[in-house]
Design a protein around this motif. Structure first.
Motif, PDB file in Angstrom:
ATOM      1  N   SER A 277     -22.855 -51.974  55.935  1.00  0.00           N
ATOM      2  CA  SER A 277     -23.407 -50.906  56.770  1.00  0.00           C
ATOM      3  C   SER A 277     -24.639 -51.444  57.494  1.00  0.00           C
ATOM      4  O   SER A 277     -25.268 -52.418  57.058  1.00  0.00           O
ATOM      5  N   LEU A 278     -24.980 -50.750  58.573  1.00  0.00           N
ATOM      6  CA  LEU A 278     -26.165 -51.138  59.345  1.00  0.00           C
ATOM      7  C   LEU A 278     -27.431 -51.060  58.490  1.00  0.00           C
ATOM      8  O   LEU A 278     -28.300 -51.925  58.563  1.00  0.00           O
ATOM      9  N   ALA A 279     -27.506 -50.011  57.667  1.00  0.00           N
ATOM     10  CA  ALA A 279     -28.695 -49.823  56.823  1.00  0.00           C
ATOM     11  C   ALA A 279     -28.823 -50.973  55.810  1.00  0.00           C
ATOM     12  O   ALA A 279     -29.916 -51.500  55.581  1.00  0.00           O
ATOM     13  N   TRP A 280     -27.686 -51.382  55.249  1.00  0.00           N
ATOM     14  CA  TRP A 280     -27.715 -52.499  54.296  1.00  0.00           C
ATOM     15  C   TRP A 280     -28.195 -53.772  54.993  1.00  0.00           C
ATOM     16  O   TRP A 280     -29.041 -54.519  54.481  1.00  0.00           O
ATOM     17  N   ILE A 281     -27.640 -54.000  56.175  1.00  0.00           N
ATOM     18  CA  ILE A 281     -27.988 -55.226  56.911  1.00  0.00           C
ATOM     19  C   ILE A 281     -29.472 -55.225  57.271  1.00  0.00           C
ATOM     20  O   ILE A 281     -30.171 -56.229  57.092  1.00  0.00           O
ATOM     21  N   TRP A 282     -29.959 -54.085  57.743  1.00  0.00           N
ATOM     22  CA  TRP A 282     -31.368 -53.985  58.137  1.00  0.00           C
ATOM     23  C   TRP A 282     -32.295 -54.349  56.971  1.00  0.00           C
ATOM     24  O   TRP A 282     -33.280 -55.052  57.141  1.00  0.00           O
ATOM     25  N   GLU A 283     -31.939 -53.882  55.774  1.00  0.00           N
ATOM     26  CA  GLU A 283     -32.800 -54.138  54.614  1.00  0.00           C
ATOM     27  C   GLU A 283     -32.566 -55.510  53.979  1.00  0.00           C
ATOM     28  O   GLU A 283     -33.495 -56.141  53.493  1.00  0.00           O
ATOM     29  N   ASN A 284     -31.320 -55.945  53.981  1.00  0.00           N
ATOM     30  CA  ASN A 284     -30.961 -57.097  53.132  1.00  0.00           C
ATOM     31  C   ASN A 284     -30.569 -58.385  53.853  1.00  0.00           C
ATOM     32  O   ASN A 284     -30.508 -59.436  53.233  1.00  0.00           O
ATOM     33  N   SER A 285     -30.254 -58.301  55.131  1.00  0.00           N
ATOM     34  CA  SER A 285     -29.785 -59.493  55.836  1.00  0.00           C
ATOM     35  C   SER A 285     -30.820 -60.611  55.756  1.00  0.00           C
ATOM     36  O   SER A 285     -32.003 -60.409  56.042  1.00  0.00           O
ATOM     37  N   SER A 286     -30.358 -61.791  55.348  1.00  0.00           N
ATOM     38  CA  SER A 286     -31.301 -62.906  55.209  1.00  0.00           C
ATOM     39  C   SER A 286     -31.913 -63.273  56.556  1.00  0.00           C
ATOM     40  O   SER A 286     -33.073 -63.675  56.635  1.00  0.00           O
ATOM     41  N   ALA A 287     -31.162 -63.081  57.638  1.00  0.00           N
ATOM     42  CA  ALA A 287     -31.693 -63.420  58.966  1.00  0.00           C
ATOM     43  C   ALA A 287     -32.857 -62.488  59.331  1.00  0.00           C
ATOM     44  O   ALA A 287     -33.855 -62.914  59.920  1.00  0.00           O
ATOM     45  N   PHE A 288     -32.740 -61.206  58.974  1.00  0.00           N
ATOM     46  CA  PHE A 288     -33.821 -60.264  59.273  1.00  0.00           C
ATOM     47  C   PHE A 288     -35.049 -60.536  58.403  1.00  0.00           C
ATOM     48  O   PHE A 288     -36.178 -60.458  58.847  1.00  0.00           O
ATOM     49  N   ASN A 289     -34.793 -60.859  57.143  1.00  0.00           N
ATOM     50  CA  ASN A 289     -35.916 -61.043  56.223  1.00  0.00           C
ATOM     51  C   ASN A 289     -36.635 -62.373  56.393  1.00  0.00           C
ATOM     52  O   ASN A 289     -37.779 -62.520  55.992  1.00  0.00           O
ATOM     53  N   LYS A 290     -35.940 -63.314  57.014  1.00  0.00           N
ATOM     54  CA  LYS A 290     -36.504 -64.666  57.153  1.00  0.00           C
ATOM     55  C   LYS A 290     -37.873 -64.654  57.864  1.00  0.00           C
ATOM     56  O   LYS A 290     -38.806 -65.322  57.443  1.00  0.00           O
ATOM     57  N   TYR A 291     -37.967 -63.907  58.970  1.00  0.00           N
ATOM     58  CA  TYR A 291     -39.223 -63.912  59.744  1.00  0.00           C
ATOM     59  C   TYR A 291     -39.825 -62.521  59.875  1.00  0.00           C
ATOM     60  O   TYR A 291     -40.563 -62.235  60.793  1.00  0.00           O
ATOM     61  N   ARG A 292     -39.458 -61.638  58.928  1.00  0.00           N
ATOM     62  CA  ARG A 292     -40.001 -60.280  58.977  1.00  0.00           C
ATOM     63  C   ARG A 292     -41.390 -60.266  58.341  1.00  0.00           C
ATOM     64  O   ARG A 292     -41.628 -60.961  57.361  1.00  0.00           O
ATOM     65  N   GLY A 293     -42.293 -59.460  58.908  1.00  0.00           N
ATOM     66  CA  GLY A 293     -43.621 -59.325  58.309  1.00  0.00           C
ATOM     67  C   GLY A 293     -44.476 -60.563  58.517  1.00  0.00           C
ATOM     68  O   GLY A 293     -44.371 -61.227  59.562  1.00  0.00           O
ATOM     69  N   THR A 294     -45.301 -60.913  57.527  1.00  0.00           N
ATOM     70  CA  THR A 294     -46.243 -62.018  57.707  1.00  0.00           C
ATOM     71  C   THR A 294     -46.077 -63.125  56.647  1.00  0.00           C
ATOM     72  O   THR A 294     -46.685 -64.177  56.767  1.00  0.00           O
ATOM     73  N   ALA A 295     -45.227 -62.868  55.630  1.00  0.00           N
ATOM     74  CA  ALA A 295     -45.135 -63.816  54.515  1.00  0.00           C
ATOM     75  C   ALA A 295     -44.634 -65.197  54.947  1.00  0.00           C
ATOM     76  O   ALA A 295     -45.002 -66.208  54.356  1.00  0.00           O
ATOM     77  N   TRP A 296     -43.796 -65.258  55.978  1.00  0.00           N
ATOM     78  CA  TRP A 296     -43.203 -66.528  56.423  1.00  0.00           C
ATOM     79  C   TRP A 296     -44.174 -67.381  57.224  1.00  0.00           C
ATOM     80  O   TRP A 296     -43.910 -68.559  57.471  1.00  0.00           O
ATOM     81  N   MET A 297     -45.291 -66.761  57.633  1.00  0.00           N
ATOM     82  CA  MET A 297     -46.123 -67.399  58.659  1.00  0.00           C
ATOM     83  C   MET A 297     -46.820 -68.665  58.183  1.00  0.00           C
ATOM     84  O   MET A 297     -47.322 -68.727  57.070  1.00  0.00           O
ATOM     85  N   PRO A 298     -46.898 -69.659  59.059  1.00  0.00           N
ATOM     86  CA  PRO A 298     -47.739 -70.831  58.773  1.00  0.00           C
ATOM     87  C   PRO A 298     -49.175 -70.507  59.197  1.00  0.00           C
ATOM     88  O   PRO A 298     -49.427 -69.486  59.825  1.00  0.00           O
TER      89      PRO A 298
END
Lengths: 377, 84
Positions: A277-298
């Motif tokens: 589902s779209l909702a599942w993808i929005w929350e769980n997709s590794s592509a979305f989570n990869k650069y979401r927010g600030t945790a990934w930032m250098p």
């Protein structure tokens, strides 16, 4: 994700990559999806249900040219029934009055028509479609007569930037309520054609001054959205309102992307509406989570006071210019590659524009190598 | 007579339980006060009618409300979200 993710605002629905135009700055990926891969009507209808249930407000029917899909009417009606505000993002060369009126009746709210220039010969040359400009103007009048909201989308670059004042006059004359002065952004096809498009710094400066003044003058008459080529900026754009924060994009084959250019970044895995589902993808997709927010930032992004304003700029641009999507966007003056990027733009803009590589299936054969090597740590 | 122009919709988003103004590729989430004003913008009520209605319901001085409503509507008109 441990913290819950705020729902997106809008769905970008790329119904197809088929398009009669061949604009060399097209935002579609180099590798275009063929018609046989396109998701069917039933799947799109389900996706619209899911988008509305998530609380999304708007859907942008886009492409390619979305009107080549025969089920556009059904999708527009379904969006409206679900309370989604429908935008049609079109080249404007295939839509006739009967179909436009039907779409308006079914709940379409707004039509955005792309224009390649204000003068037909140059516009048709850039779009690679003879007679296109005239058809677009005719459609703009029909949109107004049908009572729908109208946006003039003016894609601006070195080969038409002197016509920005004419674009504003044209939008006012057509009765548009909104114009996007969108300077070409350099991904995919546009990146391939960058030297043909990038304006000089002086051209950009003059245009920006003009638009700033026009905005004040046309307040309440015409909404002006203005996008600059950020190679010349000091800080990067807040691309897509932040990765995985405001929008999700579904490509014609049903892959769910954080932005329309995200497939240009290798190594990301995109989930499909066929599997989740779209909702599942929005929350769980590794592509979305990869650069979401600030945790990934250098660094210097992580400790930057603009980290939650520009969310690190654009990942696709970082990849295109450095070969690493997780590094500082070179549009930022804090990037070690900023000066070089600025210089590259100046150099390309100073030379004669090369011939276009038009957007068409199979025209993407040249190998794309990153422009700069990764900076030494 | 303030009203919403072509392509602008003032709607309640059920999933988010939130009033929003939707416009071409834009949206605005009005605050609670603005929502009360916008609910009265139907193209038939004048600014005066709207102010009277709010002053009666919220038991607040009419001139204060009039100033706030005028400022709100001017700001929204400048952004193309409402017509006078």
């Amino acid at each position: 994700m441990t913290e819950s993710v705020e729902a997106p605002l809008a769905l970008l629905a790329e119904l197809t990559h088929r398009c009669p135009l061949q604009c060399p700055y097209c935002s579609n990926p180099l590798e275009l999806e063929r018609a046989s891969n396109e998701i069917d009507t039933a799947t799109w209808l389900r996706v619209l249900d899911e988008a509305a249930a998530m609380g999304m407000h708007q859907v942008h029917f886009s492409g390619g040219e979305p009107t080549v899909r025969k089920d556009l009417e059904e999708l527009v009606r379904h969006a409206d029934e679900n309370g989604l505000y429908s935008n049609l993002i079109t080249s404007g060369v295939l839509l006739d009055r009967t179909r436009l009126e039907a779409l308006a009746e079914l709940g379409l709210e707004h039509v955005q028509i792309s224009f390649q220039d204000t003068v037909a010969p140059n516009a048709d040359r850039i779009g690679g479609y003879k007679g296109g400009h005239e058809k677009k103007i005719a459609l703009a009048h029909m949109v107004r007569e049908t009572g729908l909201a109208l946006t003039v989308n003016a894609v601006v670059h070195r080969q038409n930037i002197e016509h920005v004042p004419d674009f504003l006059d044209m939008a006012v004359d057509l009765g548009a309520e909104r114009i996007e002065i969108a300077q070409v952004q350099y991904y995919g096809w546009a990146l391939k054609n960058r030297a043909a498009f990038i304006p000089t710094y002086d051209q950009l400066k003059r245009t920006t001054e003009f638009v700033t003044e026009a905005r004040e003058r046309l307040k309440g008459v015409l909404v002006i959205d203005y996008v600059v080529p950020d190679y010349y900026a000091r800080r990067p754009k807040t691309c897509m309102g932040g990765w995985g924060r405001r929008f999700l994009n579904i490509n014609p084959a049903g892959k769910v992307l954080p932005c329309h250019a995200a497939e240009s970044i290798p190594g990301l895995t995109f989930d499909s509406v066929h599997d989740h589902s779209l909702a599942w993808i929005w929350e769980n997709s590794s592509a979305f989570n990869k650069y979401r927010g600030t945790a990934w930032m250098p660094e210097p992004c992580k400790s930057c006071d603009r980290a939650e304003l520009d969310w690190g700029g654009c990942r696709c641009q970082a990849y295109a210019l450095t070969g690493n999507a997780g590094t500082v966007d070179p549009a930022c003056e804090l990037s070690p590659l900023h000066e070089e990027t600025f210089g590259l733009a100046m150099k390309e803009a100073a030379g004669p524009p090369p011939a276009f590589i038009y957007r068409r299936i199979g025209a993407d054969q040249e190998q794309d190598a990153p422009v700069f090597a990764e900076p030494a740590e | 007579m303030p009203n919403f122009p072509r392509g602008v919709k003032f709607r309640f988003n059920k999933a988010k339980e939130q009033w929003v103004i939707l416009a071409p590729e834009r949206l605005l989430v009005p605050d609670e006060t603005a929502v009360e004003v916008l609910k009265l913008c139907d193209g038939s009520a004048s600014v005066g009618n709207i102010v009277d209605d709010l002053a009666a319901r919220f038991n607040a001085p009419r001139d204060v409300i009039a100033t706030d409503v005028a400022a709100l509507l001017q700001d929204l008109a400048d952004k193309g979200f409402i017509t006078a």
